[in-house]
Design an enzyme around this catalytic site. Structure first.
Site, mmCIF file in Angstrom:
data_model
loop_
_atom_site.group_PDB
_atom_site.id
_atom_site.type_symbol
_atom_site.label_atom_id
_atom_site.label_comp_id
_atom_site.label_asym_id
_atom_site.label_seq_id
_atom_site.Cartn_x
_atom_site.Cartn_y
_atom_site.Cartn_z
ATOM 1 N N TYR A 136 9.665 -15.756 -9.469
ATOM 2 C CA TYR A 136 8.311 -16.161 -9.835
ATOM 3 C C TYR A 136 8.269 -16.908 -11.163
ATOM 4 C CZ TYR A 136 6.626 -13.037 -6.124
ATOM 5 O OH TYR A 136 6.394 -12.434 -4.918
ATOM 6 N N ASP A 220 16.503 -5.336 2.410
ATOM 7 C CA ASP A 220 15.991 -5.329 3.776
ATOM 8 C C ASP A 220 16.097 -3.945 4.397
ATOM 9 O OD1 ASP A 220 18.742 -5.651 3.618
ATOM 10 O OD2 ASP A 220 18.887 -6.988 5.344
ATOM 11 N N ASP A 244 7.429 -6.906 -5.077
ATOM 12 C CA ASP A 244 6.130 -7.350 -4.577
ATOM 13 C C ASP A 244 5.983 -6.976 -3.101
ATOM 14 O OD1 ASP A 244 3.703 -8.593 -4.265
ATOM 15 O OD2 ASP A 244 4.406 -10.594 -4.774
ATOM 16 N N ASP A 248 3.907 -3.375 -1.311
ATOM 17 C CA ASP A 248 2.799 -3.538 -0.367
ATOM 18 C C ASP A 248 3.077 -2.787 0.928
ATOM 19 O OD1 ASP A 248 1.441 -5.042 -2.167
ATOM 20 O OD2 ASP A 248 1.240 -6.821 -0.918
#
Length: 350
Positions: A136, A220, A244, A248
């Protein structure tokens, strides 16, 4: 010095932040509060999603609590003027590099999760996400036209030893006060940055935290394990991008994105940044049905981590739990309470 700076932001941000103000007035009326526009609201007023004055106010407060930013209204704004750019600038400008995202399932909401009760009941783990590095913030980043047609986009994933070590240290220290286990997630099998991440975390563990159990997991696989057996985790530390995504996924285990707070911490003695992890939800903005509990619980974390009021944090957490036990539910939890009514339920328990 301002105790708590409120940055309501966009969408449902002002709606849930208003309930934080009500709760703060009830449980801690001695706290001094300030409020500034932020994100799209700031862009509309000042032409910038984060003004120098707002950043200065954030750095001079003891804690900052924001609502949410962004929405389709600002989709065509220049990239550096979009609400999300203000959020990244705030995180970088405050130097908050360790994002604490609890994945906690309140017992009354065990049946609200999309997973089976036995998988999520009693769930309590913490994701520590590196917040100011990685893809980011990495350079170069650009989109270019290619000869003969077509375009190419470049984002750069970059980490230094110091950036990895400081967030890993937060994770290890946090684990010592919990169940003494850290799981570090990366992609060391295919990414050099992931290989460095694993090496730095392993070395720090050997030098300073050998008493804490350390496990490594590919990101993963971590995503799969979060929905298969989430109670295996205590503290899960990872980079900005994977944090991130994984946080979630963990949020849905608890029944709703509207339930989960977060804290972003920097060096000792600097203000923390607190925010619900849900977005601005423009589809329900203005309808008065947003769940304010993630914002209220973000204030609970501010009381605990920045404002030195652990006693009040415990009381507020217990009040939220009792409100849920007594059936308080907003639509995202299968109920019918409005944003204000859900806050009323918490205030009643206080």
């Amino acid at each position: 010095m301002t105790d708590l700076l409120l940055l309501p932001g966009d969408g449902i941000g002002p709606e849930v932040t208003a309930q934080v103000r009500r709760v703060a007035g009830k449980i801690a009326p001695d706290l001094t509060l300030d409020e500034r526009p932020f994100g799209g609201a700031s862009f509309d007023q000042h032409g910038s999603p984060l003004t120098d004055e707002t950043l200065a106010a954030a750095n001079s407060a003891r804690a900052v609590l924001m609502g949410a930013v962004g929405g389709p209204k600002w989709r065509d704004a220049p990239r550096d003027k979009r609400p999300e750019a203000g959020l990244l600038g705030l995180r970088a400008g405050m130097g908050v590099f360790a994002n604490l995202r609890p994945a906690l399932c309140f017992q009354p909401l065990a049946d609200a999760s999309s997973l089976k009760r036995e998988v999520v009941e009693g769930l309590d783990f913490m994701i520590v996400r590196e917040l100011t590095g990685g893809i980011y913030f990495g350079e170069p980043r650009y989109i270019e036209d290619l000869p003969g047609g077509g375009r190419r986009a470049v984002d750069t994933q970059v980490y230094t030893t110091a950036e990895i070590e400081r967030v890993a240290r937060v994770a290890f220290e946090l684990a010592r006060g919990r169940r003494n286990k850290v799981t570090s997630a990366e992609k060391s099998n295919v990414m050099d940055s992931g290989l460095l991440w694993r090496e730095v975390v392993t070395d720090l563990h050997r030098r300073e935290f050998a008493d804490v159990t350390l496990e490594h997991i590919l990101a993963d696989n971590a995503a799969m394990q979060i929905v298969k057996n989430p109670k295996q985790f205590d503290v899960l530390v990872t980079d900005n991008l994977f944090g991130d995504i994984l946080s979630d996924a963990a949020a849905q285990l608890t029944g709703s994105l509207g339930m989960l707070p977060s804290a972003a911490l920097g060096l000792p003695g600097t203000p923390g940044l607190y925010e619900p992890i849900h977005g601005s939800a423009p589809d329900i903005a203005g309808k008065g049905i947003a769940n304010p509990l993630a914002a209220i619980l973000s204030f609970e974390m501010a009381l605990r981590w920045s404002l030195d009021r652990t006693d009040l944090a415990d009381k507020l957490f217990a009040a939220v739990n009792r409100a849920l036990q007594h059936g308080a539910r907003t639509p995202d939890l299968g109920g019918k309470l409005t944003t204000v009514e859900m806050a009323d339920a918490v205030l009643a328990e206080l």
